[in-house]
Design a protein around this motif. Structure first.
Motif, PDB file in Angstrom:
ATOM      1  N   GLY A   4       0.835  -1.196   0.000  1.00  0.00           N
ATOM      2  CA  GLY A   4       0.000   0.000   0.000  1.00  0.00           C
ATOM      3  C   GLY A   4       0.862   1.235   0.000  1.00  0.00           C
ATOM      4  O   GLY A   4       2.021   1.194   0.359  1.00  0.00           O
ATOM      5  N   PRO A   5       0.414   2.359  -0.366  1.00  0.00           N
ATOM      6  CA  PRO A   5      -0.845   2.589  -1.064  1.00  0.00           C
ATOM      7  C   PRO A   5      -0.728   2.197  -2.534  1.00  0.00           C
ATOM      8  O   PRO A   5       0.373   2.017  -3.035  1.00  0.00           O
ATOM      9  CB  PRO A   5      -1.056   4.094  -0.933  1.00  0.00           C
ATOM     10  CG  PRO A   5       0.321   4.659  -0.844  1.00  0.00           C
ATOM     11  CD  PRO A   5       1.139   3.606  -0.115  1.00  0.00           C
ATOM     12  N   ILE A   6      -1.858   2.063  -3.185  1.00  0.00           N
ATOM     13  CA  ILE A   6      -1.837   1.699  -4.603  1.00  0.00           C
ATOM     14  C   ILE A   6      -1.844   2.964  -5.454  1.00  0.00           C
ATOM     15  O   ILE A   6      -2.268   4.019  -4.999  1.00  0.00           O
ATOM     16  CB  ILE A   6      -3.039   0.806  -4.987  1.00  0.00           C
ATOM     17  CG1 ILE A   6      -4.362   1.547  -4.764  1.00  0.00           C
ATOM     18  CG2 ILE A   6      -3.008  -0.501  -4.250  1.00  0.00           C
ATOM     19  CD1 ILE A   6      -5.545   0.876  -5.398  1.00  0.00           C
ATOM     20  N   ASN A   7      -1.376   2.828  -6.660  1.00  0.00           N
ATOM     21  CA  ASN A   7      -1.405   3.922  -7.634  1.00  0.00           C
ATOM     22  C   ASN A   7      -2.574   3.667  -8.572  1.00  0.00           C
ATOM     23  O   ASN A   7      -2.449   2.900  -9.528  1.00  0.00           O
ATOM     24  CB  ASN A   7      -0.097   4.000  -8.420  1.00  0.00           C
ATOM     25  CG  ASN A   7       1.073   4.368  -7.546  1.00  0.00           C
ATOM     26  OD1 ASN A   7       0.983   5.311  -6.780  1.00  0.00           O
ATOM     27  ND2 ASN A   7       2.145   3.612  -7.643  1.00  0.00           N
ATOM     28  N   ARG A   8      -3.694   4.289  -8.257  1.00  0.00           N
ATOM     29  CA  ARG A   8      -4.898   4.093  -9.082  1.00  0.00           C
ATOM     30  C   ARG A   8      -4.644   4.543 -10.513  1.00  0.00           C
ATOM     31  O   ARG A   8      -4.091   5.611 -10.744  1.00  0.00           O
ATOM     32  CB  ARG A   8      -6.074   4.854  -8.500  1.00  0.00           C
ATOM     33  CG  ARG A   8      -6.534   4.279  -7.193  1.00  0.00           C
ATOM     34  CD  ARG A   8      -7.638   5.121  -6.580  1.00  0.00           C
ATOM     35  NE  ARG A   8      -7.992   4.608  -5.277  1.00  0.00           N
ATOM     36  CZ  ARG A   8      -8.914   3.675  -5.067  1.00  0.00           C
ATOM     37  NH1 ARG A   8      -9.580   3.181  -6.075  1.00  0.00           N
ATOM     38  NH2 ARG A   8      -9.172   3.259  -3.847  1.00  0.00           N
ATOM     39  N   SER A  13      -6.814  -0.410 -11.845  1.00  0.00           N
ATOM     40  CA  SER A  13      -7.921   0.510 -12.109  1.00  0.00           C
ATOM     41  C   SER A  13      -8.699   0.748 -10.817  1.00  0.00           C
ATOM     42  O   SER A  13      -8.703  -0.083  -9.910  1.00  0.00           O
ATOM     43  CB  SER A  13      -8.851  -0.063 -13.179  1.00  0.00           C
ATOM     44  OG  SER A  13      -9.577  -1.159 -12.655  1.00  0.00           O
ATOM     45  N   SER A  14      -9.366   1.877 -10.731  1.00  0.00           N
ATOM     46  CA  SER A  14     -10.172   2.183  -9.546  1.00  0.00           C
ATOM     47  C   SER A  14     -11.300   1.178  -9.370  1.00  0.00           C
ATOM     48  O   SER A  14     -11.650   0.826  -8.246  1.00  0.00           O
ATOM     49  CB  SER A  14     -10.742   3.600  -9.637  1.00  0.00           C
ATOM     50  OG  SER A  14      -9.718   4.545  -9.478  1.00  0.00           O
ATOM     51  N   SER A  22     -11.836  -7.064  -3.771  1.00  0.00           N
ATOM     52  CA  SER A  22     -10.482  -6.564  -3.572  1.00  0.00           C
ATOM     53  C   SER A  22      -9.975  -6.922  -2.178  1.00  0.00           C
ATOM     54  O   SER A  22     -10.667  -6.759  -1.179  1.00  0.00           O
ATOM     55  CB  SER A  22     -10.455  -5.043  -3.745  1.00  0.00           C
ATOM     56  OG  SER A  22      -9.177  -4.542  -3.451  1.00  0.00           O
ATOM     57  N   MET A  23      -8.751  -7.406  -2.107  1.00  0.00           N
ATOM     58  CA  MET A  23      -8.137  -7.804  -0.833  1.00  0.00           C
ATOM     59  C   MET A  23      -7.007  -6.857  -0.435  1.00  0.00           C
ATOM     60  O   MET A  23      -6.242  -7.153   0.482  1.00  0.00           O
ATOM     61  CB  MET A  23      -7.586  -9.229  -0.956  1.00  0.00           C
ATOM     62  CG  MET A  23      -8.625 -10.286  -1.284  1.00  0.00           C
ATOM     63  SD  MET A  23      -9.871 -10.435  -0.022  1.00  0.00           S
ATOM     64  CE  MET A  23      -8.930 -11.096   1.312  1.00  0.00           C
TER      65      MET A  23
END
Length: 49
Positions: A4-8, A13-14, A22-23
């Motif tokens: 984390g964090p993710i890069n949307r 994808s968002s 989503s896990m």
């Protein structure tokens, strides 16, 4: 496990990130505990008794 964090829009994808399947949040939460435990053990403070 995802740190984390993710890069949307870059990594994911968002729609996928916000999916009920989503896990990512579980992986981030569990990853923190695992890293803390590993660092504790590596520090040599573990009780071997």
């Amino acid at each position: 496990m995802h740190p984390g964090p993710i890069n949307r829009g870059v990594e994911l994808s968002s729609d996928a990130a916000d999916s009920k399947h989503s896990m990512i949040l579980d992986q981030v939460e569990n990853g923190v505990a695992v890293r803390m435990a590993v660092l504790y053990l590596l520090s040599g403070k573990q009780d071997l008794a």
